[in-house]
Design a protein around this motif. Sequence first.
Motif, PDB file in Angstrom:
ATOM      1  N   PRO A   1       1.520  58.769  34.630  1.00  0.00           N
ATOM      2  CA  PRO A   1       0.844  58.972  33.342  1.00  0.00           C
ATOM      3  C   PRO A   1       0.429  57.667  32.671  1.00  0.00           C
ATOM      4  CG  PRO A   1       2.667  60.512  33.552  1.00  0.00           C
ATOM      5  CD  PRO A   1       2.743  59.605  34.746  1.00  0.00           C
ATOM      6  N   THR A   2       1.286  56.649  32.749  1.00  0.00           N
ATOM      7  CA  THR A   2       0.959  55.394  32.055  1.00  0.00           C
ATOM      8  C   THR A   2      -0.284  54.726  32.626  1.00  0.00           C
ATOM      9  OG1 THR A   2       2.501  54.194  33.510  1.00  0.00           O
ATOM     10  CG2 THR A   2       3.339  54.931  31.369  1.00  0.00           C
TER      11      THR A   2
ATOM     12  N   GLU B   1      -2.999  56.358  30.699  1.00  0.00           N
ATOM     13  CA  GLU B   1      -2.907  56.028  29.274  1.00  0.00           C
ATOM     14  C   GLU B   1      -3.417  54.617  29.006  1.00  0.00           C
ATOM     15  OE1 GLU B   1       1.037  58.827  28.410  1.00  0.00           O
ATOM     16  OE2 GLU B   1       1.235  56.661  28.718  1.00  0.00           O
ATOM     17  N   ARG B   2      -3.122  53.681  29.888  1.00  0.00           N
ATOM     18  CA  ARG B   2      -3.504  52.286  29.671  1.00  0.00           C
ATOM     19  C   ARG B   2      -4.920  51.983  30.137  1.00  0.00           C
ATOM     20  NH1 ARG B   2       1.613  48.857  31.814  1.00  0.00           N
ATOM     21  NH2 ARG B   2      -0.027  47.244  31.875  1.00  0.00           N
TER      22      ARG B   2
ATOM     23  N   VAL C   1      -8.052  52.482  29.334  1.00  0.00           N
ATOM     24  CA  VAL C   1      -8.756  53.051  28.183  1.00  0.00           C
ATOM     25  C   VAL C   1     -10.248  53.260  28.438  1.00  0.00           C
ATOM     26  CG1 VAL C   1      -7.081  52.168  26.531  1.00  0.00           C
ATOM     27  CG2 VAL C   1      -9.028  50.740  27.192  1.00  0.00           C
TER      28      VAL C   1
ATOM     29  N   GLY D   1       0.437  61.697  37.426  1.00  0.00           N
ATOM     30  CA  GLY D   1      -0.169  61.604  36.104  1.00  0.00           C
ATOM     31  C   GLY D   1      -1.403  62.445  35.890  1.00  0.00           C
TER      32      GLY D   1
ATOM     33  N   THR E   1      -1.793  64.084  32.456  1.00  0.00           N
ATOM     34  CA  THR E   1      -2.151  63.134  31.401  1.00  0.00           C
ATOM     35  C   THR E   1      -3.643  62.837  31.437  1.00  0.00           C
ATOM     36  OG1 THR E   1       0.047  62.136  31.428  1.00  0.00           O
ATOM     37  CG2 THR E   1      -1.743  60.798  30.528  1.00  0.00           C
TER      38      THR E   1
ATOM     39  N   ASP F   1      -5.282  65.622  29.738  1.00  0.00           N
ATOM     40  CA  ASP F   1      -5.082  65.566  28.295  1.00  0.00           C
ATOM     41  C   ASP F   1      -5.982  64.528  27.639  1.00  0.00           C
ATOM     42  OD1 ASP F   1      -3.159  67.538  28.429  1.00  0.00           O
ATOM     43  OD2 ASP F   1      -1.454  66.151  28.360  1.00  0.00           O
ATOM     44  N   LEU F   2      -6.270  63.442  28.356  1.00  0.00           N
ATOM     45  CA  LEU F   2      -7.084  62.358  27.801  1.00  0.00           C
ATOM     46  C   LEU F   2      -8.578  62.607  27.962  1.00  0.00           C
ATOM     47  CD1 LEU F   2      -4.974  59.320  29.060  1.00  0.00           C
ATOM     48  CD2 LEU F   2      -5.166  60.143  26.702  1.00  0.00           C
TER      49      LEU F   2
ATOM     50  N   VAL G   1      -9.768  63.705  21.604  1.00  0.00           N
ATOM     51  CA  VAL G   1      -8.845  62.576  21.622  1.00  0.00           C
ATOM     52  C   VAL G   1      -9.411  61.411  20.812  1.00  0.00           C
ATOM     53  CG1 VAL G   1      -7.802  60.827  23.112  1.00  0.00           C
ATOM     54  CG2 VAL G   1      -7.784  63.227  23.811  1.00  0.00           C
TER      55      VAL G   1
ATOM     56  N   GLU H   1      -3.359  65.218  19.955  1.00  0.00           N
ATOM     57  CA  GLU H   1      -1.939  65.569  19.916  1.00  0.00           C
ATOM     58  C   GLU H   1      -1.761  67.073  20.014  1.00  0.00           C
ATOM     59  OE1 GLU H   1       0.430  63.378  20.061  1.00  0.00           O
ATOM     60  OE2 GLU H   1      -0.947  61.711  19.979  1.00  0.00           O
TER      61      GLU H   1
END
Length: 355
Positions: free
Chosen positions: A76-77, A80-81, A83, A101, A104, A107-108, A349, A355
């Motif tokens: 996931p990270t 997330e990172r 961008v 991930g 995630t 979700d993004l 997002v 969220e």
Amino acid sequence: MRAAKGPYATGGHMNKQLIVLVTGTAVVPPEARNLITDRGFALREVTDDHVGAEDLHAALDGVSGYLIGGYEEPEPTHFERAVTLEAVAFVGTDFRSYVPGWHTAYDLGIAFANTPGENAASVAEFTVLLALALARPFTAAIVRTPHSPADPISTASPPEGRELGGRTLGVVGAGRIGARVATIAQGLGMSVLYTSPRRNQALEAATGIAYTDLDGLLSRSDVISLHRPGPTADEPPILGRRELAICKDGALLVNTGHHDLIDPVALAWAVEHRSLRAAVDGLGPGDAWAALTALGPERFLSVPQMGFLTRDAGLRAGLRAARAVCDVLSGTGSPDVTNPDFRERRAAVRHGGGE
């Protein structure tokens, strides 16, 4: 890692050079890499099949597209990172088992594509190869070149094998790969049973294979072949001690799906106490899998994951993955995207509604 300069992308990113990351050494062919640059994107390559977590973070910095062509398992990270990341393609089908991930990314609002069916023929043929290797256990009889003229060449008689014709194959999961395995097996003179979450009556009508439940398949099959996606984190293996105890003594088990489909401790018990022989495309981590490997290839045959790895499959899947990422980045979208609501999700997002 090396970056190749390319022209500027168009379609929603005017005058902004976009970078597409490609990992791995063999799965994504040169033709797919050329397609990326021909479409107006810069190419960044990580020529490492097992890129580490931190190196992957660095490689993803500033990229807009990502072809997962190595054996890395993005967490996931990583998403997330990253961008600037907008589109990902898994060069294969079962990304949910190999990309921790992926949720995630959904979700993004990152478009996530895969290439279902492109490696089906290669994996199906490799499945039958493994079944034949179990039925005709020749690996220990391979003549190897002596290290010196004084080294003796083994003259031991090869072990007795068995024919597959006239026996029963049980296919667990009759999707693209399982259906191909079934038809190849019929060509060898085998009867075929299958089980699947959804009964495929069209396949039954076309091939004459018979549907049964899992227990019925295990108890009646001489050869069992697994073609299901890997279990989720909260799901048990498909084959544990109870299921393996149902199998015929001396049954042959081939797994070209995910290694977590089988409980390795239960499998070791079945090899020892039920004379079961097994072959796996790839190997799980830990002592239990190491203990299985120590049994020797005529009882437990494992190879690095390679069923999908042919020039033909790589060309089909690599081009399809590259095309999907480029189409998304160009603003046209792709039918291979598995989360078609990615644009709405990304907008939510960006406006604080993630969220």
